[in-house]
Design an enzyme around this catalytic site. Structure first.
Site, PDB file in Angstrom:
ATOM      1  N   ASP A   6      33.012 -13.428  39.035  1.00 33.54           N
ATOM      2  CA  ASP A   6      33.965 -12.186  39.478  1.00 33.54           C
ATOM      3  C   ASP A   6      32.446 -11.296  40.272  1.00 33.54           C
ATOM      4  O   ASP A   6      31.565 -10.796  39.667  1.00 33.54           O
ATOM      5  CB  ASP A   6      34.042 -11.613  38.235  1.00 33.54           C
ATOM      6  CG  ASP A   6      34.537  -9.933  38.228  1.00 33.54           C
ATOM      7  OD1 ASP A   6      34.117  -9.571  39.663  1.00 33.54           O
ATOM      8  OD2 ASP A   6      36.438  -9.841  38.075  1.00 33.54           O
TER       9      ASP A   6
ATOM     10  N   ARG B 148      42.634  -6.409  41.851  1.00 38.90           N
ATOM     11  CA  ARG B 148      43.533  -7.295  41.834  1.00 38.90           C
ATOM     12  C   ARG B 148      44.692  -6.773  40.502  1.00 38.90           C
ATOM     13  O   ARG B 148      43.585  -7.278  39.533  1.00 38.90           O
ATOM     14  CB  ARG B 148      43.044  -8.710  42.318  1.00 38.90           C
ATOM     15  CG  ARG B 148      42.567  -9.311  43.026  1.00 38.90           C
ATOM     16  CD  ARG B 148      42.403 -10.441  43.758  1.00 38.90           C
ATOM     17  NE  ARG B 148      42.119 -11.124  42.652  1.00 38.90           N
ATOM     18  CZ  ARG B 148      41.681 -12.774  42.630  1.00 38.90           C
ATOM     19  NH1 ARG B 148      42.237 -13.474  43.358  1.00 38.90           N
ATOM     20  NH2 ARG B 148      40.697 -13.289  41.668  1.00 38.90           N
TER      21      ARG B 148
ATOM     22  N   THR C 180      49.265 -10.821  38.358  1.00 37.08           N
ATOM     23  CA  THR C 180      50.452 -10.416  40.137  1.00 37.08           C
ATOM     24  C   THR C 180      49.338 -11.262  41.322  1.00 37.08           C
ATOM     25  O   THR C 180      49.777 -11.171  41.968  1.00 37.08           O
ATOM     26  CB  THR C 180      50.967  -9.907  39.968  1.00 37.08           C
ATOM     27  OG1 THR C 180      50.133  -9.147  40.935  1.00 37.08           O
ATOM     28  CG2 THR C 180      52.288  -9.301  39.347  1.00 37.08           C
TER      29      THR C 180
ATOM     30  N   ASP D  40      31.726  -7.740  39.427  1.00 41.19           N
ATOM     31  CA  ASP D  40      31.231  -7.719  37.316  1.00 41.19           C
ATOM     32  C   ASP D  40      29.707  -8.255  37.579  1.00 41.19           C
ATOM     33  O   ASP D  40      28.337  -7.829  36.713  1.00 41.19           O
ATOM     34  CB  ASP D  40      31.714  -8.881  36.260  1.00 41.19           C
ATOM     35  CG  ASP D  40      33.488  -8.294  36.020  1.00 41.19           C
ATOM     36  OD1 ASP D  40      33.223  -6.991  35.747  1.00 41.19           O
ATOM     37  OD2 ASP D  40      33.771  -8.869  35.104  1.00 41.19           O
TER      38      ASP D  40
HETATM   39  C1  PRP Z   1      38.039  -9.189  43.869  1.00 38.75           C
HETATM   40  C2  PRP Z   1      37.194  -9.293  45.257  1.00 38.75           C
HETATM   41  C3  PRP Z   1      38.164  -8.978  46.762  1.00 38.75           C
HETATM   42  C4  PRP Z   1      38.919  -9.349  45.648  1.00 38.75           C
HETATM   43  C5  PRP Z   1      39.504 -10.866  46.500  1.00 38.75           C
HETATM   44  O1  PRP Z   1      37.999  -7.299  43.899  1.00 38.75           O
HETATM   45  O2  PRP Z   1      36.294  -8.026  45.507  1.00 38.75           O
HETATM   46  O3  PRP Z   1      38.304  -7.493  46.776  1.00 38.75           O
HETATM   47  O4  PRP Z   1      38.830  -9.626  43.790  1.00 38.75           O
HETATM   48  O5  PRP Z   1      41.045 -11.729  45.667  1.00 38.75           O
HETATM   49  P1  PRP Z   1      41.800 -11.847  46.474  1.00 38.75           P
HETATM   50  O6  PRP Z   1      41.576 -11.984  48.044  1.00 38.75           O
HETATM   51  O7  PRP Z   1      42.749 -12.870  45.917  1.00 38.75           O
HETATM   52  O8  PRP Z   1      42.832 -10.018  47.433  1.00 38.75           O
HETATM   53  P2  PRP Z   1      38.581  -7.296  42.320  1.00 38.75           P
HETATM   54  O9  PRP Z   1      39.850  -7.159  42.473  1.00 38.75           O
HETATM   55  O10 PRP Z   1      38.482  -8.269  41.160  1.00 38.75           O
HETATM   56  O11 PRP Z   1      38.301  -5.563  41.967  1.00 38.75           O
HETATM   57  P3  PRP Z   1      36.651  -5.247  41.932  1.00 38.75           P
HETATM   58  O12 PRP Z   1      35.680  -5.049  43.286  1.00 38.75           O
HETATM   59  O13 PRP Z   1      36.661  -4.035  41.257  1.00 38.75           O
HETATM   60  O14 PRP Z   1      35.964  -6.485  40.906  1.00 38.75           O
HETATM   61  N1  URA Z   2      37.140 -12.071  43.500  1.00 38.77           N
HETATM   62  C1  URA Z   2      35.794 -12.364  42.496  1.00 38.77           C
HETATM   63  O1  URA Z   2      35.407 -11.558  42.503  1.00 38.77           O
HETATM   64  N2  URA Z   2      36.077 -13.616  42.446  1.00 38.77           N
HETATM   65  C2  URA Z   2      36.798 -14.767  43.531  1.00 38.77           C
HETATM   66  O2  URA Z   2      36.797 -15.857  42.803  1.00 38.77           O
HETATM   67  C3  URA Z   2      37.900 -14.315  43.261  1.00 38.77           C
HETATM   68  C4  URA Z   2      38.491 -12.819  43.495  1.00 38.77           C
END
Ligand code: PRP
Ligand code: URA
Length: 213
Positions: A204, A108, A112, A207
């Site tokens: 997160d 994400r 945005t 993380d």
């Molecule tokens: C997180 C999560 C989803 C997304 C959800 O990933 O694992 O993929 O956010 O958010 P949304 O419903 O608003 O799209 P992130 O973008 O943090 O990436 P990562 O898994 O690499 O940490």
């Molecule tokens: N992605 C995450 O990992 N946690 C949240 O709460 C939302 C998006």
């Protein structure tokens, strides 16, 4: 409480609820967090595969021959949304060891909140497979909607989504854009905060699984 369509399955089970609470705890270690995500992945897979077709085969028990149910061998693929979705793959594969794995890399944009694609690799015959997209978090729904869109472009027709935690906003987006895609989740939380995080949530997920913060 909001009523969702019958395609939204909020899996109600004491073991799952207990494990989710430990995940939410900010003091849970990376090791425990990763193990629990995998275990919850197994419990959710149990529900998400409830409609797998069965056939029968003959089997000889120590007492006699009988005819008993066996999976009809429908082709199945699990598709994690990188990174955090990787944490759920092992739990799915423990339940469905013959599944193939496709990967979709999305992150994400922190300003945005729009998903950005950086990787995609699918099994060759993905269009013939039942697809289970996995990601711990369904927040705005942007990442899941993009992933579903990609799988449709590949020609997949039987797509499900499995998440640990969802926000009402994410479920509503998917119900508007892809009402035919069943969603399996461990809980639906209260709301998203101004940074797009699920509240109360678990922070997160990526993380916490990979120990990157
Ligand atoms: C997180 C999560 C989803 C997304 C959800 O990933 O694992 O993929 O956010 O958010 P949304 O419903 O608003 O799209 P992130 O973008 O943090 O990436 P990562 O898994 O690499 O940490
Ligand atoms: N992605 C995450 O990992 N946690 C949240 O709460 C939302 C998006």
């Amino acid at each position: 409480m909001t009523m969702y369509s019958e395609n939204v399955h909020i899996v109600n089970h004491p073991l799952l609820a207990h494990k989710l609470t430990i995940l939410r705890d900010k003091n849970t270690s990376t090791k425990d967090f990763r193990e629990l995500v995998s275990e919850i992945g197994m419990l959710l897979t149990y529900e998400a595969t409830r409609d797998l077709p069965l056939t029968e085969r003959e089997v000889e028990t120590p007492l006699c021959k009988t005819v008993a149910p066996t999976l009809a061998g429908k082709k199945f693929a699990v598709v994690p949304i990188l990174r955090a979705g990787l944490g759920l793959v092992d739990g799915v594969l423990r339940m469905v060891p013959s599944a193939r794995v496709g990967h979709i890399g999305l992150y994400r944009n922190e300003e945005t909140l729009e998903p950005v694609k950086y990787f995609c690799k699918m099994p060759k015959d993905i269009a013939e497979r039942d697809v289970l997209i996995v990601d711990p978090m369904l927040a705005t729904g942007g990442s899941a909607a993009a992933a579903i869109g990609f799988m449709k472009e590949y020609g997949c027709t039987n797509i499900k989504l499995m998440v640990l935690l969802a926000a009402p906003e994410g479920i509503e987006l998917l119900q508007r854009e892809y009402p035919e895609v069943p969603i399996y989740c461990g809980a639906v939380d209260d709301h998203l905060n101004e940074r797009g995080y699920i509240v109360p949530g678990l922070g997160d997920a990526g993380d916490r699984i990979f120990g990157t913060k």
